[in-house]
Design a protein around this motif. Sequence first.
Motif, PDB file in Angstrom:
ATOM      1  N   ASP A   1      -4.750  -3.936 -11.417  1.00 27.24           N
ATOM      2  CA  ASP A   1      -5.477  -3.207 -10.199  1.00 27.24           C
ATOM      3  C   ASP A   1      -4.336  -2.243  -9.601  1.00 27.24           C
ATOM      4  N   ALA A   2      -3.113  -2.715  -9.412  1.00 32.04           N
ATOM      5  CA  ALA A   2      -1.868  -1.994  -8.758  1.00 32.04           C
ATOM      6  C   ALA A   2      -1.529  -0.763  -9.646  1.00 32.04           C
ATOM      7  N   VAL A   3      -1.616  -0.998 -10.919  1.00 29.98           N
ATOM      8  CA  VAL A   3      -1.120   0.018 -11.841  1.00 29.98           C
ATOM      9  C   VAL A   3      -2.331   1.212 -12.184  1.00 29.98           C
ATOM     10  N   ARG A   4      -3.474   0.552 -11.967  1.00 28.59           N
ATOM     11  CA  ARG A   4      -4.360   1.436 -12.324  1.00 28.59           C
ATOM     12  C   ARG A   4      -4.602   2.962 -11.392  1.00 28.59           C
ATOM     13  N   HIS A   5      -3.832   2.599 -10.213  1.00 27.59           N
ATOM     14  CA  HIS A   5      -3.785   3.855  -9.199  1.00 27.59           C
ATOM     15  C   HIS A   5      -2.910   4.851  -9.914  1.00 27.59           C
ATOM     16  N   LEU A   6      -2.070   4.323 -10.926  1.00 21.19           N
ATOM     17  CA  LEU A   6      -1.229   5.501 -11.391  1.00 21.19           C
ATOM     18  C   LEU A   6      -1.830   6.074 -12.753  1.00 21.19           C
ATOM     19  N   GLU A   7      -2.938   5.645 -13.090  1.00 20.76           N
ATOM     20  CA  GLU A   7      -3.570   6.085 -14.286  1.00 20.76           C
ATOM     21  C   GLU A   7      -3.580   7.484 -14.407  1.00 20.76           C
ATOM     22  N   ARG A   8      -4.004   8.483 -13.526  1.00 18.64           N
ATOM     23  CA  ARG A   8      -4.301   9.841 -13.672  1.00 18.64           C
ATOM     24  C   ARG A   8      -2.784  10.408 -13.869  1.00 18.64           C
ATOM     25  N   GLY A   9      -1.903  10.120 -13.083  1.00 23.81           N
ATOM     26  CA  GLY A   9      -0.540  10.417 -13.317  1.00 23.81           C
ATOM     27  C   GLY A   9       0.039  10.179 -14.816  1.00 23.81           C
ATOM     28  N   ILE A  10      -0.153   9.113 -15.138  1.00 31.03           N
ATOM     29  CA  ILE A  10       0.513   8.472 -16.612  1.00 31.03           C
ATOM     30  C   ILE A  10      -0.408   9.391 -17.451  1.00 31.03           C
TER      31      ILE A  10
ATOM     32  N   ALA B   1      -1.779  -0.246 -20.599  1.00 36.11           N
ATOM     33  CA  ALA B   1      -1.711  -1.851 -21.260  1.00 36.11           C
ATOM     34  C   ALA B   1      -0.137  -1.941 -21.355  1.00 36.11           C
ATOM     35  N   LEU B   2       0.618  -1.300 -21.879  1.00 36.60           N
ATOM     36  CA  LEU B   2       2.141  -1.630 -21.834  1.00 36.60           C
ATOM     37  C   LEU B   2       2.742  -1.608 -20.538  1.00 36.60           C
ATOM     38  N   LEU B   3       2.357  -0.567 -19.858  1.00 34.31           N
ATOM     39  CA  LEU B   3       2.807  -0.669 -18.466  1.00 34.31           C
ATOM     40  C   LEU B   3       2.696  -1.698 -17.661  1.00 34.31           C
ATOM     41  N   VAL B   4       1.244  -2.260 -17.802  1.00 42.24           N
ATOM     42  CA  VAL B   4       0.813  -3.443 -16.837  1.00 42.24           C
ATOM     43  C   VAL B   4       1.535  -4.791 -17.490  1.00 42.24           C
ATOM     44  N   SER B   5       1.678  -4.847 -18.618  1.00 42.77           N
ATOM     45  CA  SER B   5       2.410  -6.078 -19.445  1.00 42.77           C
ATOM     46  C   SER B   5       3.841  -6.044 -19.154  1.00 42.77           C
ATOM     47  N   VAL B   6       4.707  -5.047 -18.996  1.00 42.62           N
ATOM     48  CA  VAL B   6       5.919  -4.925 -18.825  1.00 42.62           C
ATOM     49  C   VAL B   6       6.344  -5.019 -17.319  1.00 42.62           C
ATOM     50  N   CYS B   7       5.301  -4.513 -16.398  1.00 47.22           N
ATOM     51  CA  CYS B   7       5.622  -4.789 -14.825  1.00 47.22           C
ATOM     52  C   CYS B   7       5.296  -6.208 -14.447  1.00 47.22           C
ATOM     53  N   HIS B   8       4.298  -6.825 -15.479  1.00 43.53           N
ATOM     54  CA  HIS B   8       3.764  -8.226 -15.045  1.00 43.53           C
ATOM     55  C   HIS B   8       5.188  -9.179 -15.643  1.00 43.53           C
ATOM     56  N   GLY B   9       5.698  -8.852 -16.584  1.00 45.32           N
ATOM     57  CA  GLY B   9       6.849  -9.590 -17.239  1.00 45.32           C
ATOM     58  C   GLY B   9       8.096  -9.363 -16.142  1.00 45.32           C
TER      59      GLY B   9
ATOM     60  N   LYS C   1       0.827  -1.145  -0.061  1.00 47.70           N
ATOM     61  CA  LYS C   1       0.082  -0.056  -0.198  1.00 47.70           C
ATOM     62  C   LYS C   1       0.817   1.164  -0.084  1.00 47.70           C
ATOM     63  N   ARG C   2       1.923   1.177   0.891  1.00 49.70           N
ATOM     64  CA  ARG C   2       2.963   2.444   0.805  1.00 49.70           C
ATOM     65  C   ARG C   2       3.551   2.522  -0.360  1.00 49.70           C
ATOM     66  N   LEU C   3       3.951   1.519  -1.068  1.00 52.96           N
ATOM     67  CA  LEU C   3       4.522   1.398  -2.301  1.00 52.96           C
ATOM     68  C   LEU C   3       3.775   2.481  -3.293  1.00 52.96           C
ATOM     69  N   LEU C   4       2.486   1.869  -3.684  1.00 46.06           N
ATOM     70  CA  LEU C   4       1.679   2.263  -4.352  1.00 46.06           C
ATOM     71  C   LEU C   4       1.174   3.953  -4.136  1.00 46.06           C
ATOM     72  N   ALA C   5       1.299   4.236  -2.779  1.00 41.57           N
ATOM     73  CA  ALA C   5       1.104   5.568  -2.589  1.00 41.57           C
ATOM     74  C   ALA C   5       1.951   6.495  -3.102  1.00 41.57           C
ATOM     75  N   ARG C   6       3.384   6.001  -2.479  1.00 41.88           N
ATOM     76  CA  ARG C   6       4.593   6.549  -3.162  1.00 41.88           C
ATOM     77  C   ARG C   6       4.770   6.631  -4.657  1.00 41.88           C
ATOM     78  N   LEU C   7       4.222   5.742  -5.337  1.00 40.28           N
ATOM     79  CA  LEU C   7       4.473   5.783  -6.751  1.00 40.28           C
ATOM     80  C   LEU C   7       3.496   6.948  -7.284  1.00 40.28           C
ATOM     81  N   VAL C   8       2.390   6.980  -6.627  1.00 42.01           N
ATOM     82  CA  VAL C   8       1.331   8.136  -7.182  1.00 42.01           C
ATOM     83  C   VAL C   8       2.080   9.445  -6.813  1.00 42.01           C
TER      84      VAL C   8
END
Length: 198
Positions: free
Chosen positions: A127-136, A160-168, A72-79
């Motif tokens: 779901d995790a990457v979706r938190h970053l959508e507005r910033g992206i 979609a690219l970000l989700v795919s590369v993060c998953h990889g 949770k903290r990582l996601l908040a920090r990334l935002v």
Amino acid sequence: MTMTPTRADGGRPLRADARRNQARILDTAEQVFSELGPSASTEEVARRAGVAIGTVFRHFPTKNDLLVAIMKRLLARLVEEGEAFARDDEHGTALFAFFAHVVEQAATEKTVVDLLAQAGVAVSVPDAVRHLERGIEDLLRQAQAAGTVAQDVRSPEVMALLVSVCHGALHGGWSDDLRARTLAVVFAGLRPEADRRT
């Protein structure tokens, strides 16, 4: 987006000294799990953080609570970092820098994600990457205004690219070199047509 620290059970906000202890425990836990992997214990986290094991359990009653709090903290920090990248973007290149940063974080937190999965707590990359959508979206607009990303690129494709590369990076066992080469291919595809030919 600044999170007010609370107890792991969602109770009222913590006192200043308790907030400092919680932040120190989380900082230390990230380092310990990254370094030691699944064998890391909450006792080791407490020892390195310089707090009693009871203090760790007061904030995080179980190891899973600690791992979930790290995510949770990582996601908040990334935002927050995404917003900072957008503020400091002078040349329209922050989208590429932030994209690479998010992928690196996904690779770095692999141990935490794996431990959560073992405990039955699934971490969904989309779901995790979706938190970053507005910033992206903000970074994409800035890049297109600066001419560093093609005008026909839209936010859903970038997400979609970000989700795919993060998953990889998270599940594919990628080396640092493979991650860098993959990002280079993705970024080349985002650039304006004229830049792709140079």
